[in-house]
Design a protein around this motif. Structure first.
Motif, PDB file in Angstrom:
ATOM      1  N   GLY A   1       4.746   9.316  -5.858  1.00 36.11           N
ATOM      2  CA  GLY A   1       4.743   7.863  -5.709  1.00 36.11           C
ATOM      3  C   GLY A   1       3.371   7.273  -5.456  1.00 36.11           C
ATOM      4  O   GLY A   1       3.265   6.155  -4.926  1.00 36.11           O
ATOM      5  N   LYS A   2       2.307   7.991  -5.835  1.00 35.02           N
ATOM      6  CA  LYS A   2       0.962   7.451  -5.641  1.00 35.02           C
ATOM      7  C   LYS A   2       0.764   6.221  -6.516  1.00 35.02           C
ATOM      8  O   LYS A   2       1.239   6.170  -7.659  1.00 35.02           O
ATOM      9  N   SER A   3       0.075   5.233  -5.990  1.00 34.06           N
ATOM     10  CA  SER A   3      -0.157   3.985  -6.721  1.00 34.06           C
ATOM     11  C   SER A   3      -0.922   4.246  -8.021  1.00 34.06           C
ATOM     12  O   SER A   3      -1.813   5.110  -8.072  1.00 34.06           O
ATOM     13  N   GLU A   4      -0.567   3.494  -9.055  1.00 31.94           N
ATOM     14  CA  GLU A   4      -1.215   3.674 -10.360  1.00 31.94           C
ATOM     15  C   GLU A   4      -2.691   3.310 -10.307  1.00 31.94           C
ATOM     16  O   GLU A   4      -3.512   3.925 -10.989  1.00 31.94           O
ATOM     17  N   PHE A   5      -3.028   2.331  -9.482  1.00 30.58           N
ATOM     18  CA  PHE A   5      -4.409   1.875  -9.377  1.00 30.58           C
ATOM     19  C   PHE A   5      -4.925   2.117  -7.963  1.00 30.58           C
ATOM     20  O   PHE A   5      -4.265   1.761  -6.986  1.00 30.58           O
TER      21      PHE A   5
ATOM     22  N   LYS B   1      -5.768  -6.624  -1.830  1.00 31.47           N
ATOM     23  CA  LYS B   1      -5.644  -5.387  -2.609  1.00 31.47           C
ATOM     24  C   LYS B   1      -4.502  -5.491  -3.623  1.00 31.47           C
ATOM     25  O   LYS B   1      -4.625  -5.036  -4.764  1.00 31.47           O
ATOM     26  N   ASN B   2      -3.395  -6.105  -3.216  1.00 31.71           N
ATOM     27  CA  ASN B   2      -2.261  -6.268  -4.141  1.00 31.71           C
ATOM     28  C   ASN B   2      -2.606  -7.206  -5.300  1.00 31.71           C
ATOM     29  O   ASN B   2      -2.183  -6.990  -6.444  1.00 31.71           O
ATOM     30  N   ILE B   3      -3.391  -8.252  -5.006  1.00 37.86           N
ATOM     31  CA  ILE B   3      -3.822  -9.167  -6.066  1.00 37.86           C
ATOM     32  C   ILE B   3      -4.690  -8.426  -7.078  1.00 37.86           C
ATOM     33  O   ILE B   3      -4.522  -8.568  -8.296  1.00 37.86           O
ATOM     34  N   ILE B   4      -5.615  -7.616  -6.583  1.00 40.81           N
ATOM     35  CA  ILE B   4      -6.493  -6.855  -7.481  1.00 40.81           C
ATOM     36  C   ILE B   4      -5.678  -5.906  -8.351  1.00 40.81           C
ATOM     37  O   ILE B   4      -5.885  -5.812  -9.570  1.00 40.81           O
ATOM     38  N   LYS B   5      -4.724  -5.195  -7.757  1.00 44.73           N
ATOM     39  CA  LYS B   5      -3.881  -4.273  -8.527  1.00 44.73           C
ATOM     40  C   LYS B   5      -3.067  -5.019  -9.583  1.00 44.73           C
ATOM     41  O   LYS B   5      -2.920  -4.547 -10.715  1.00 44.73           O
ATOM     42  N   ASP B   6      -2.548  -6.180  -9.202  1.00 43.40           N
ATOM     43  CA  ASP B   6      -1.747  -6.955 -10.151  1.00 43.40           C
ATOM     44  C   ASP B   6      -2.587  -7.412 -11.336  1.00 43.40           C
ATOM     45  O   ASP B   6      -2.128  -7.368 -12.492  1.00 43.40           O
TER      46      ASP B   6
END
Length: 283
Positions: free
Chosen positions: A222-226, A197-202
């Motif tokens: 602080g909700k995630s941008e993606f 999931k972190n790779i996809i967001k990056d």
């Protein structure tokens, strides 16, 4: 012997031909003038409206049709031989109505469909619309008979108004241009879900036309941008979906292609296991 009066004699073949050509020419001239007047006086006002360009083009096409029909009727009802034949035809009005109604039902339905499109405004010239996976593109023109859509392969798709006015049409730009794009990925059952999931967001953060659709409250929280979520687990794979807001719907396909390629390369680099079909063989 040639007689100059034949030019003005509606009972002679030459006179009828010349008269018909003159009527057609006059109607064509008035059609051009009327369309020029429409453009001169209405363009500034209509083009400022959301559906102004569509209404302007449809009005020009309608004027061309009206003057063409007017010229035809003038010739029919002013030339004696044509008027006489028209009288015979209209004497059987019931049969004529049935024949004309059957023959012209498609043309009439297309005309009514075009009027409905202009009046109820489901889409306009310049909108990105989608009827199905094979029929999508930019609305180029709306005539009395059909709607012209330019596809992304730069081909012209001609759809009768009677068809497009009754089908379900997805309009990506009728209110605003931003759209939500769903992007699906699959990984192996024993892969690191959080890392994937972190790779996809990056990789999403590196793309063009991606916008932050969070509300001010969500940003403060602080909700995630993606938004990347696990949506399903099967016996063969884990399915992850990324919800991406884009500022330009026309760039969605390009974005999807770039994201799939970059995420796949990162999965290989970071040793994220890819799905492997599992089969149980019973002897």
């Amino acid at each position: 012997m040639f007689d100059i009066n034949d030019f003005f004699n509606l009972n002679s073949g030459l006179g009828i031909t010349i008269y018909s050509l003159v009527v057609i020419l006059i109607c064509w001239i008035f059609s051009r003038i009327s369309r020029a007047v429409v453009i001169l006086f209405l363009r500034k006002r209509l083009t400022k409206e959301k559906f102004g360009v569509t209404r302007l083009k449809f009005t020009r096409n309608s004027l061309r049709f009206i003057f063409g029909l007017l010229g035809f009727l003038i010739i029919i009802f002013t030339v004696p031989v044509f008027r006489k034949q028209a009288g015979y035809i209209f004497s059987g009005a019931g049969i004529l109505a049935a024949i004309v109604g059957f023959a012209a039902k498609d043309a009439i339905s297309n005309l009514i469909g075009g009027l409905f499109i202009v009046l109820f405004r489901p889409f306009r010239v310049g909108d990105y619309v989608k009827l199905n996976d094979e029929r999508m593109g930019i609305v180029d023109d709306i005539t009395l008979r059909h709607t012209v859509i330019t596809t992304f392969e730069n081909t012209r798709l001609i759809i009768p108004n009677s068809v497009i006015s009754t089908e379900s049409v997805v309009n990506f730009t009728i209110h605003e241009t931003k759209i939500l794009s769903f992007n699906n990925f699959s990984i192996g059952l024993y892969s690191d879900i959080d890392l994937a999931k972190n790779i996809i967001k990056d990789e999403i953060s590196k793309l063009d036309y991606v916008i932050d659709n969070r509300t001010p409250e969500e940003i403060l929280e602080g909700k995630s941008e993606f938004d990347v979520r696990l949506v399903n687990i099967t016996e063969n794979a884990i399915f992850i979906r990324a919800y991406i807001w884009l500022s330009d719907p026309l760039k969605e396909f390009q974005m999807k292609s770039n994201l799939r390629e970059s995420v796949h390369k990162r999965f290989i680099e970071e040793n994220i296991g890819l799905p492997i079909p599992m089969r149980k063989i019973v002897n």
